[in-house]
Scaffold this motif. Sequence first.
Motif, mmCIF file in Angstrom:
data_model
loop_
_atom_site.group_PDB
_atom_site.id
_atom_site.type_symbol
_atom_site.label_atom_id
_atom_site.label_comp_id
_atom_site.label_asym_id
_atom_site.label_seq_id
_atom_site.Cartn_x
_atom_site.Cartn_y
_atom_site.Cartn_z
ATOM 1 N N GLU A 126 19.094 -5.312 -9.712
ATOM 2 C CA GLU A 126 18.293 -4.347 -10.517
ATOM 3 C C GLU A 126 19.505 -3.380 -10.834
ATOM 4 N N PHE A 127 20.459 -3.209 -10.067
ATOM 5 C CA PHE A 127 21.456 -2.098 -10.153
ATOM 6 C C PHE A 127 22.569 -2.571 -11.105
ATOM 7 N N LEU A 128 22.606 -3.852 -11.300
ATOM 8 C CA LEU A 128 23.528 -4.467 -12.051
ATOM 9 C C LEU A 128 23.386 -4.886 -13.344
ATOM 10 N N GLY A 129 24.427 -5.217 -14.200
ATOM 11 C CA GLY A 129 24.138 -5.497 -15.593
ATOM 12 C C GLY A 129 23.565 -4.616 -16.392
ATOM 13 N N MET A 130 23.177 -5.026 -17.646
ATOM 14 C CA MET A 130 22.813 -3.919 -18.775
ATOM 15 C C MET A 130 21.706 -2.930 -18.246
ATOM 16 N N ILE A 131 20.726 -3.720 -17.760
ATOM 17 C CA ILE A 131 19.656 -3.149 -17.030
ATOM 18 C C ILE A 131 20.006 -2.032 -15.908
ATOM 19 N N GLY A 132 21.166 -2.366 -15.001
ATOM 20 C CA GLY A 132 21.598 -1.531 -14.303
ATOM 21 C C GLY A 132 22.226 -0.302 -14.742
ATOM 22 N N MET A 133 22.845 -0.355 -15.616
ATOM 23 C CA MET A 133 23.491 0.600 -16.458
ATOM 24 C C MET A 133 22.594 1.524 -17.174
ATOM 25 N N ALA A 134 21.544 0.777 -17.850
ATOM 26 C CA ALA A 134 20.615 1.624 -18.486
ATOM 27 C C ALA A 134 19.564 2.391 -17.612
ATOM 28 N N ARG A 135 19.580 1.997 -16.450
ATOM 29 C CA ARG A 135 18.731 2.770 -15.491
ATOM 30 C C ARG A 135 19.541 4.129 -14.911
ATOM 31 N N ASP A 136 20.836 3.669 -14.848
ATOM 32 C CA ASP A 136 21.891 4.926 -14.327
ATOM 33 C C ASP A 136 22.030 5.938 -15.428
ATOM 34 N N PHE A 137 22.040 5.483 -16.818
ATOM 35 C CA PHE A 137 22.016 6.640 -17.756
ATOM 36 C C PHE A 137 20.842 7.189 -17.988
ATOM 37 N N ALA A 138 19.711 6.548 -17.769
ATOM 38 C CA ALA A 138 18.548 6.996 -17.941
ATOM 39 C C ALA A 138 18.158 8.152 -16.692
ATOM 40 N N ARG A 139 18.534 7.892 -15.884
ATOM 41 C CA ARG A 139 18.353 8.901 -14.518
ATOM 42 C C ARG A 139 19.174 10.138 -14.810
ATOM 43 N N GLY A 140 20.356 10.001 -15.668
ATOM 44 C CA GLY A 140 20.993 11.391 -15.825
ATOM 45 C C GLY A 140 22.010 11.758 -14.814
ATOM 46 N N PRO A 141 22.644 12.853 -14.711
ATOM 47 C CA PRO A 141 22.447 13.820 -15.992
ATOM 48 C C PRO A 141 23.007 13.498 -17.193
ATOM 49 N N ARG A 142 22.789 14.487 -18.326
ATOM 50 C CA ARG A 142 23.342 14.493 -19.453
ATOM 51 C C ARG A 142 24.883 14.548 -19.589
ATOM 52 N N ASN A 143 25.466 13.563 -18.470
ATOM 53 C CA ASN A 143 26.896 13.590 -18.471
ATOM 54 C C ASN A 143 27.560 12.234 -18.084
ATOM 55 N N VAL A 144 28.090 11.747 -19.404
ATOM 56 C CA VAL A 144 28.401 10.380 -19.584
ATOM 57 C C VAL A 144 29.491 10.228 -18.173
ATOM 58 N N GLU A 145 30.617 10.856 -17.983
ATOM 59 C CA GLU A 145 31.453 10.788 -17.004
ATOM 60 C C GLU A 145 30.818 10.473 -15.646
ATOM 61 N N ILE A 146 29.729 11.418 -15.106
ATOM 62 C CA ILE A 146 29.080 11.283 -13.914
ATOM 63 C C ILE A 146 28.320 9.824 -13.686
ATOM 64 N N CYS A 147 27.477 9.499 -14.925
ATOM 65 C CA CYS A 147 26.920 8.335 -14.532
ATOM 66 C C CYS A 147 27.903 7.300 -14.592
ATOM 67 N N TYR A 148 28.843 7.360 -15.372
ATOM 68 C CA TYR A 148 29.840 6.388 -15.288
ATOM 69 C C TYR A 148 30.460 6.037 -13.988
ATOM 70 N N LYS A 149 30.707 7.093 -13.417
ATOM 71 C CA LYS A 149 31.479 6.989 -12.111
ATOM 72 C C LYS A 149 30.275 6.456 -10.971
ATOM 73 N N ARG A 150 29.042 7.001 -11.231
ATOM 74 C CA ARG A 150 28.216 6.417 -10.249
ATOM 75 C C ARG A 150 27.978 4.914 -10.354
ATOM 76 N N ILE A 151 27.933 4.387 -11.656
ATOM 77 C CA ILE A 151 27.796 3.114 -11.886
ATOM 78 C C ILE A 151 29.037 2.010 -11.382
ATOM 79 N N LEU A 152 30.236 2.731 -11.339
ATOM 80 C CA LEU A 152 31.298 2.030 -10.827
ATOM 81 C C LEU A 152 31.112 2.112 -9.212
ATOM 82 N N GLY A 153 30.714 3.222 -8.696
ATOM 83 C CA GLY A 153 30.487 3.088 -7.369
ATOM 84 C C GLY A 153 29.556 2.316 -6.770
ATOM 85 N N ARG A 154 28.462 2.477 -7.144
ATOM 86 C CA ARG A 154 27.383 1.386 -6.829
ATOM 87 C C ARG A 154 27.731 -0.110 -7.086
#
Length: 193
Positions: A126-154
């Motif tokens: 569930e943390f992978l693929g498009m759904i995983g990324m959508a979940r991470d961006f929906a979780r926020g914060p409204r900062n693309v870089e923070i969400c991007y780095k969290r996605i890469l880390g996970r």
Amino acid sequence: MSETNLLLTDIIQMTQQVGDSWAVTHAKRLIELVKQISEEHSYDSLVMEFAAYMHDWGALPIYAQKGVEHAVRSRQVVEIDILPQLDLTENQKAILLETIELHDYRDMRPTHSNEALLLREADMLEFLGMIGMARDFARGPRNVEICYKRILGRQADIRDRFSLPRAQEIAQIRLERMDKSLRWLEVESFGAL
């Protein structure tokens, strides 16, 4: 809702009430993923459904406790408040509690039941693929870089954790989609995520 016996429909309704629709849709996706990855692993579908709907309760504001990991807290809530009202055998109850407590990918303890293994691997997917990324961006914060780095880390944490062959196949597909999408995100951000 019966005072002595809760049904799956009651648990779904409770999950909707305490976790909003995201918790219910997450559980539905997990149940489908479990069906896809179970292949040679039999499991108790009722226990799995109960676990899918309640495994994240400890992360919800109504139940979360500072300093208590959400999976442990979910187990506590279910064990104290819900388990006495479920018409399950003692073995089913033990499997339900293990499945809830060990579902998080950061928990390195081995699972003992097929249910716990299946839910953990489905939750990782569930943390992978498009759904995983959508979940991470929906979780926020409204900062693309923070969400991007969290996605890469996970993504890095989960990439090689799958043990079930079908989960490995699905993970590979989802990781390839993520890699491609993240490359486009990097290009479209002009280096200023």
